[in-house]
Design a protein around this motif. Structure first.
Motif, PDB file in Angstrom:
ATOM      1  N   ASP A  43       0.783  -1.180  -0.141  1.00  0.00           N
ATOM      2  CA  ASP A  43       0.146  -0.152   0.118  1.00  0.00           C
ATOM      3  C   ASP A  43       0.976   1.306  -0.148  1.00  0.00           C
ATOM      4  N   ILE A  44       0.816   2.108  -0.979  1.00  0.00           N
ATOM      5  CA  ILE A  44       1.986   3.011  -1.173  1.00  0.00           C
ATOM      6  C   ILE A  44       1.034   4.467  -1.340  1.00  0.00           C
ATOM      7  N   LYS A  45       1.464   5.419  -0.744  1.00  0.00           N
ATOM      8  CA  LYS A  45       0.927   6.755  -0.642  1.00  0.00           C
ATOM      9  C   LYS A  45       1.956   7.679  -1.125  1.00  0.00           C
ATOM     10  N   VAL A  46       1.674   8.497  -1.978  1.00  0.00           N
ATOM     11  CA  VAL A  46       2.524   9.839  -2.334  1.00  0.00           C
ATOM     12  C   VAL A  46       1.941  11.051  -2.187  1.00  0.00           C
ATOM     13  N   SER A  47       2.548  12.086  -1.291  1.00  0.00           N
ATOM     14  CA  SER A  47       1.841  13.185  -0.934  1.00  0.00           C
ATOM     15  C   SER A  47       2.844  14.338  -1.820  1.00  0.00           C
ATOM     16  N   ASN A  48       2.245  15.215  -2.235  1.00  0.00           N
ATOM     17  CA  ASN A  48       2.917  16.289  -2.814  1.00  0.00           C
ATOM     18  C   ASN A  48       2.197  17.626  -2.448  1.00  0.00           C
ATOM     19  N   GLY A  49       2.713  18.360  -1.458  1.00  0.00           N
ATOM     20  CA  GLY A  49       1.996  19.360  -0.810  1.00  0.00           C
ATOM     21  C   GLY A  49       0.669  19.244  -0.332  1.00  0.00           C
ATOM     22  N   GLY A  50      -0.544  19.466  -0.755  1.00  0.00           N
ATOM     23  CA  GLY A  50      -1.830  19.211   0.014  1.00  0.00           C
ATOM     24  C   GLY A  50      -2.459  18.051  -0.995  1.00  0.00           C
ATOM     25  N   THR A  51      -1.768  17.383  -2.084  1.00  0.00           N
ATOM     26  CA  THR A  51      -2.220  16.567  -2.801  1.00  0.00           C
ATOM     27  C   THR A  51      -1.720  15.180  -2.460  1.00  0.00           C
ATOM     28  N   SER A  52      -2.594  14.152  -2.459  1.00  0.00           N
ATOM     29  CA  SER A  52      -1.868  12.860  -2.208  1.00  0.00           C
ATOM     30  C   SER A  52      -2.762  11.817  -2.891  1.00  0.00           C
ATOM     31  N   ILE A  53      -2.024  10.939  -3.296  1.00  0.00           N
ATOM     32  CA  ILE A  53      -2.385   9.615  -4.281  1.00  0.00           C
ATOM     33  C   ILE A  53      -2.187   8.390  -3.763  1.00  0.00           C
ATOM     34  N   SER A  54      -3.068   7.168  -3.337  1.00  0.00           N
ATOM     35  CA  SER A  54      -2.483   6.106  -2.675  1.00  0.00           C
ATOM     36  C   SER A  54      -3.194   4.846  -3.723  1.00  0.00           C
ATOM     37  N   ASP A  55      -2.533   3.829  -3.591  1.00  0.00           N
ATOM     38  CA  ASP A  55      -2.963   2.694  -4.440  1.00  0.00           C
ATOM     39  C   ASP A  55      -2.276   1.389  -4.010  1.00  0.00           C
TER      40      ASP A  55
END
Length: 112
Positions: free
Chosen positions: A47-59
Motif C-alpha cells: 500500500d503506497i501513498k505519495v503526497s505532494n503539498g496538499g495532494t496525495s495519491i495512494s494505491d
C-alpha cells in the motif's frame, strides 16, 4: 524449506520538493535453509501513498523479489542480508501515472 512472513513500513521525504512517500508492505517469504546461508524469494502486497503539498495519491500493488541472508559469528547471532524488491503499477491511484520501483536493501540483524 523455510516459510515466513514480513510486515514492513517505510517512509521517505524529498528535500528539494514537498513530496513524501509512505509504503506498507506485507510479504510471504519462502526459502531454503542451507546452514548459515538462506536464499529466498517473496511475493506480497504493498500500500503506497505519495503526497505532494496538499495532494496525495495512494494505491495497492503487488511486490516480489529475491533475497539472501548469511549468519556469521561464533554462534550465528549476526545476520547480514541483501534484498531486491520490484513494485510496478500502471495508472497509479487513477492519476494516469505509472509506478515503477526497483530497490535494493541491505539488512543487518542480531539474534538474541
Amino acid at each position: 524449506m523455510v516459510v515466513g512472513g514480513e510486515l514492513e513500513y517505510s517512509a521517505a521525504d524529498l528535500d528539494d520538493v514537498p513530496t513524501s512517500v509512505d509504503a506498507t508492505r506485507l510479504k510471504l517469504i519462502g526459502g531454503y535453509g542451507a546452514g548459515r546461508f538462506l536464499p529466498y524469494a517473496f511475493v506480497g502486497v504493498s500500500d503506497i501513498k505519495v503526497s505532494n503539498g496538499g495532494t496525495s495519491i495512494s494505491d495497492t500493488t503487488t511486490n516480489y523479489g529475491l533475497g539472501a541472508r548469511y549468519a556469521f559469528g561464533a554462534e550465528g547471532r549476526f545476520v547480514a542480508g541483501l534484498e531486491y524488491i520490484v513494485e510496478n503499477k500502471d495508472n497509479f491511484g487513477g492519476a494516469f501515472e505509472n509506478l515503477d520501483l526497483d530497490a535494493v536493501s541491505l539488512r543487518l540483524d542480531y539474534r538474541f
